[in-house]
Design an enzyme around this catalytic site. Structure first.
Site, short mmCIF file in Angstrom:
data_model
loop_
_atom_site.label_atom_id
_atom_site.label_comp_id
_atom_site.label_asym_id
_atom_site.label_seq_id
_atom_site.Cartn_x
_atom_site.Cartn_y
_atom_site.Cartn_z
N ASP A 1 112.30 -19.51 73.28
CA ASP A 1 112.76 -18.65 74.39
C ASP A 1 113.22 -17.28 73.93
O ASP A 1 114.15 -16.69 74.48
CB ASP A 1 113.90 -19.34 75.17
CG ASP A 1 113.48 -20.70 75.68
OD1 ASP A 1 112.31 -20.84 76.07
OD2 ASP A 1 114.31 -21.62 75.67
N HIS B 1 107.05 -19.66 79.31
CA HIS B 1 106.93 -18.26 78.90
C HIS B 1 107.01 -17.37 80.14
O HIS B 1 106.13 -17.41 80.99
CB HIS B 1 105.62 -18.03 78.14
CG HIS B 1 105.62 -18.64 76.77
ND1 HIS B 1 104.63 -18.43 75.85
CD2 HIS B 1 106.51 -19.46 76.17
CE1 HIS B 1 104.92 -19.08 74.74
NE2 HIS B 1 106.05 -19.73 74.91
P1 GDP Z 1 109.61 -17.38 75.65
O1 GDP Z 1 109.60 -18.86 75.87
O2 GDP Z 1 109.81 -17.01 74.21
O3 GDP Z 1 108.42 -16.69 76.24
O4 GDP Z 1 110.90 -16.82 76.40
P2 GDP Z 1 111.41 -17.23 77.88
O5 GDP Z 1 110.52 -16.62 78.87
O6 GDP Z 1 111.64 -18.71 77.97
O7 GDP Z 1 112.85 -16.59 77.89
C1 GDP Z 1 113.04 -15.22 77.74
C2 GDP Z 1 113.80 -14.69 78.97
O8 GDP Z 1 114.28 -13.40 78.69
C3 GDP Z 1 112.93 -14.52 80.19
O9 GDP Z 1 113.73 -14.71 81.33
C4 GDP Z 1 112.44 -13.09 80.10
O10 GDP Z 1 112.13 -12.52 81.37
C5 GDP Z 1 113.66 -12.42 79.54
N1 GDP Z 1 113.40 -11.28 78.65
C6 GDP Z 1 112.46 -11.14 77.68
N2 GDP Z 1 112.66 -10.00 77.00
C7 GDP Z 1 113.75 -9.41 77.54
C8 GDP Z 1 114.49 -8.22 77.25
O11 GDP Z 1 114.18 -7.48 76.33
N3 GDP Z 1 115.60 -7.97 78.03
C9 GDP Z 1 115.98 -8.80 79.05
N4 GDP Z 1 117.06 -8.50 79.76
N5 GDP Z 1 115.30 -9.92 79.35
C10 GDP Z 1 114.22 -10.22 78.60
P1 IMO Z 2 109.23 -21.99 74.66
O1 IMO Z 2 107.79 -21.91 74.34
C1 IMO Z 2 113.04 -23.99 74.30
C2 IMO Z 2 112.93 -28.05 72.72
C3 IMO Z 2 113.50 -29.17 73.54
C4 IMO Z 2 113.92 -30.13 72.44
C5 IMO Z 2 112.79 -29.99 71.41
C6 IMO Z 2 111.68 -31.02 71.55
O2 IMO Z 2 109.54 -21.60 76.04
O3 IMO Z 2 110.06 -21.36 73.60
P2 IMO Z 2 109.71 -31.44 73.26
O4 IMO Z 2 109.69 -31.51 74.76
O5 IMO Z 2 108.87 -30.37 72.67
O6 IMO Z 2 109.47 -32.79 72.61
O7 IMO Z 2 111.25 -31.10 72.88
O8 IMO Z 2 112.29 -28.68 71.61
N1 IMO Z 2 111.89 -27.26 73.39
C7 IMO Z 2 112.07 -26.00 73.81
N2 IMO Z 2 113.18 -25.25 73.85
N3 IMO Z 2 111.85 -23.46 74.67
C8 IMO Z 2 110.72 -24.18 74.57
O9 IMO Z 2 109.51 -23.61 74.70
C9 IMO Z 2 110.80 -25.54 74.20
N4 IMO Z 2 109.91 -26.55 74.04
C10 IMO Z 2 110.59 -27.60 73.53
O10 IMO Z 2 114.59 -28.74 74.32
O11 IMO Z 2 115.10 -29.70 71.81
MG MG Z 3 110.62 -20.27 76.98
#
Ligand code: GDP
Ligand code: IMO
Ligand code: MG
Length: 424
Positions: A15, A43
Site C-alpha cells: 500500500d 491498487h
Molecule cells: P498500492 O497498493 O501500493 O497501490 O497502494 P494503495 O492504493 O493500497 O494505497 C495508497 C493510498 O494512498 C491510496 O489511497 C492512494 O490514492 C493514496 N496515495 C498514493 N500516493 C499518494 C500521495 O502521494 N499523496 C496522498 N495524499 N495520497 C496518495
Molecule cells: P497491495 O498490493 C497490504 C497482507 C495481508 C496479510 C499478508 C498475507 O495493495 O499492497 P494474503 O491475503 O496475501 O495471504 O495475506 O499480506 N496483504 C496486503 N497488505 N496490501 C496488499 O496488497 C496486501 N496483500 C496482502 O494483510 O498480512
Molecule cells: Mg494496496
C-alpha cells in the site's frame, strides 16, 4: 524509443502507492504485467476515468494502447476478474487489451474458504490474510494439483483435475474444519462458464513477451505488496505466498533477469502495514490515530484500519538491497505537511545493543526503534509540481531518506491524483 523494462516494487509492507505510480508511468508504456499475487492487492488509481481500486487488473489498463497481462506467476479468481472488467467498462475504460497467462493459476471458491479456516487455525501465528484465497491457491500450485487458466478450456482435463483436488480439499474441509463439502458438478460448470467468457483473453505470454523485447517496447512489471511480505525475504510466517520482489518479477512474467533495466522501489513517507507481523516503528497512540486519519489509512481490499508508524530506514534499505532498486519513489509526503517534527528510524536497540541490519522476525518484533528527529515544514506541498516548489525542510527530509536508504529518488507523491507526482 529504446526498449526498457521497469519493475515497480513495494519497499515496506504494501500500500505504498504502487498503483498510482504505475498508472502514471503507463501513459507511455506498451506492456504492463502483474507477475505475482492476485485479488489480495488493492491498487488505487485516480485519473480522468474516476477513482478505482484495482485488485487484479494491471494499472496500465487506462492507456488503451497498453497491453495488460495477468502474468504466469499470478493467481486469479475468474469471477472477480469478470466483475472488475465489467466495472471498468462501465466507466468507459477500454478493456479489450487485458489478457491472462494460460499458465496463471485459478483461485477457486474452495481456496477462499480454506484461506479463512486455515488462518483462524494458526493461533498466535495468524497472518490476518485478505481472505482472497491466495495462500491456498499457491499451496495447490506447489503441490502440483492446481488448476491453470489453460485447463478452463479443456473439459476432460478439468474433470480429472477437479476430482483429485476436491477429494483432497473436501476431506480437509469436512473432517478437520467442520465445513460443508464443495459440489464437483457445480465447480465444473462454473469453470467451463469462466473459460467460455474468458477464452479470448487466455494467452501464451511467451511470444508476446518475446515480440515486445525484440521490438523496443516499453514494459512495466507491476508488483503488489512488498518484500516485507515476501515468502522468502519477509517477516515469515506473517507474509503472503509469492515473491513480490524484482527477482519474482522475472520468474512471474517470463522476462529474463538480464533484460530488466530499472527497479523502482515505492516507499510511503511513513509506514503502514495490514495484518500481523513485526513493525518496530508502529504508533499505538494518539499520533498513530492522527496519522491514520490524515493518510486515510484503511485497507483498499478489506477496509481494515492499517497499522501506522514512522519511516523505518532499516526496513526500506534492506528491501532496496534485496530488490536491487535503482530508484526510489517516495509517496504521501503531503500527509506529513502539518507535523512539527518527523521521527525517522535509523537503528534498533535489541537487548541493549544497537542494530542496523534487519534481524530475524522473532527478534525484529522485540526491537526498539532509535529515531533521528527531522524538522517538519508545516505548509502544504499539495500544489507543488517540481522539487523546487517544495519547502526546504521537505526537500531535506527527502534527501535524508535517500541517503539512509542509499538509493536516489525517482519521484515524490504530494497527493492522490495522477498529476500530484513530481518526477525528479
Ligand atoms: P498500492 O497498493 O501500493 O497501490 O497502494 P494503495 O492504493 O493500497 O494505497 C495508497 C493510498 O494512498 C491510496 O489511497 C492512494 O490514492 C493514496 N496515495 C498514493 N500516493 C499518494 C500521495 O502521494 N499523496 C496522498 N495524499 N495520497 C496518495
Ligand atoms: P497491495 O498490493 C497490504 C497482507 C495481508 C496479510 C499478508 C498475507 O495493495 O499492497 P494474503 O491475503 O496475501 O495471504 O495475506 O499480506 N496483504 C496486503 N497488505 N496490501 C496488499 O496488497 C496486501 N496483500 C496482502 O494483510 O498480512
Ligand atoms: Mg494496496
Amino acid at each position: 524509443m529504446a526498449r526498457s523494462v521497469t519493475v515497480v516494487v513495494g519497499t515496506q509492507w504494501g500500500d505504498e502507492g504502487k498503483g498510482k505510480l504505475v498508472d502514471l508511468l503507463s501513459t507511455e508504456t506498451d506492456l504492463c504485467m502483474r507477475f505475482q499475487g492476485g485479488g489480495n492487492a488493492g491498487h488505487t488509481v485516480i485519473n480522468n476515468y474516476g477513482d478505482f481500486k484495482l485488485h487484479l487488473v494491471p494499472c496500465g489498463i487506462f492507456n488503451p494502447d497498453c497491453m495488460c497481462i495477468m502474468g504466469t506467476g499470478t493467481v486469479v479468481d475468474p469471477q472477480d476478474l469478470l466483475s472488475e472488467l465489467a466495472n471498468l467498462k462501465q466507466h468507459s475504460v477500454a478493456i479489450d487489451n487485458l489478457f491472462v497467462s494460460d499458465r496463471a493459476h485459478v483461485v477457486m471458491p474452495y481456496h477462499k474458504l480454506l484461506d479463512k479456516v486455515e488462518d483462524d487455525a494458526r493461533g498466535v501465528y495468524r497472518v490476518g490474510t485478505t481472505g482472497r484465497g491466495i495462500g491456498p491457491a499457491y499451496t495447490d500450485k506447489v503441490a502440483r494439483i492446481g488448476i491453470r487458466f489453460h485447463d478452463l478450456l479443456h473439459e476432460s482435463v478439468l474433470r480429472d483435475k477437479l476430482t483429485v483436488v476436491l477429494r483432497h480439499h473436501n476431506a480437509l474441509l469436512t473432517h478437520i474444519y467442520n465445513q460443508p463439502p464443495f459440489d464437483e458438478a457445480q465447480i465444473l460448470a462454473d469453470c467451463l462458464s469462466w473459460g467460455e467468457q474468458l477464452k479470448t483473453r487466455i494467452v501464451d505470454t511467451v511470444p508476446i513477451v518475446r515480440s515486445a523485447l525484440h521490438s523496443d517496447k516499453t514494459i512495466i512489471l507491476e508488483g503488489q505488496l512488498s518484500a516485507m511480505k515476501d515468502l522468502d525475504w519477509g517477516s515469515y510466517p506473517f507474509v503472503t505466498s509469492s515473491s513480490p520482489t524484482a527477482a519474482g518479477a522475472a520468474v512471474g512474467s517470463g522476462i529474463p533477469p538480464r533484460d530488466i533495466d530499472r527497479i523502482i522501489g515505492v516507499a510511503k513517507a511513513y509506514s503502514t502495514q495490514v495484518g500481523t507481523g513485526p513493525m518496530p516503528t508502529e504508533l499505538q497512540d494518539a499520533m498513530g490515530d492522527h496519522l491514520r486519519q490524515l493518510g486515510g489509512e484503511y485497507g483498499a481490499t478489506t477496509g481494515r484500519p492499517r497499522r501506522v508508524g514512522w519511516f523505518d530506514t532499516i526496513v526500506t534499505r534492506y528491501v532496496a538491497e534485496i530488490n536491487g532498486c535503482t530508484d526510489i519513489s517516495i509517496t504521501k509526503l503531503d500527509i506529513l505537511d502539518t507535523l512539527e517534527e518527523i521521527p525517522v528510524c535509523t537503528a534498533y536497540r535489541y537487548q541493549g545493543e544497537l542494530i542496523t541490519e534487519l534481524p530475524d522476525p522473532v527478534l525484529h518484533d522485540k526491537c526498539e526503534p532509535i529515531y533521528e528527529i527531522l524538522p517538519g515544514w508545516q505548509q502544504s506541498t499539495r500544489e507543488a509540481r517540481s522539487l523546487q516548489d517544495l519547502p526546504r525542510n521537505a526537500r531535506a527530509y527527502l534527501e535524508r531518506l535517500a541517503e539512509l536508504v542509499q538509493v536516489p529518488i525517482h519521484s515524490v507523491g504530494v497527493g492522490p491524483e495522477r498529476n500530484q507526482t513530481l518526477i525528479i
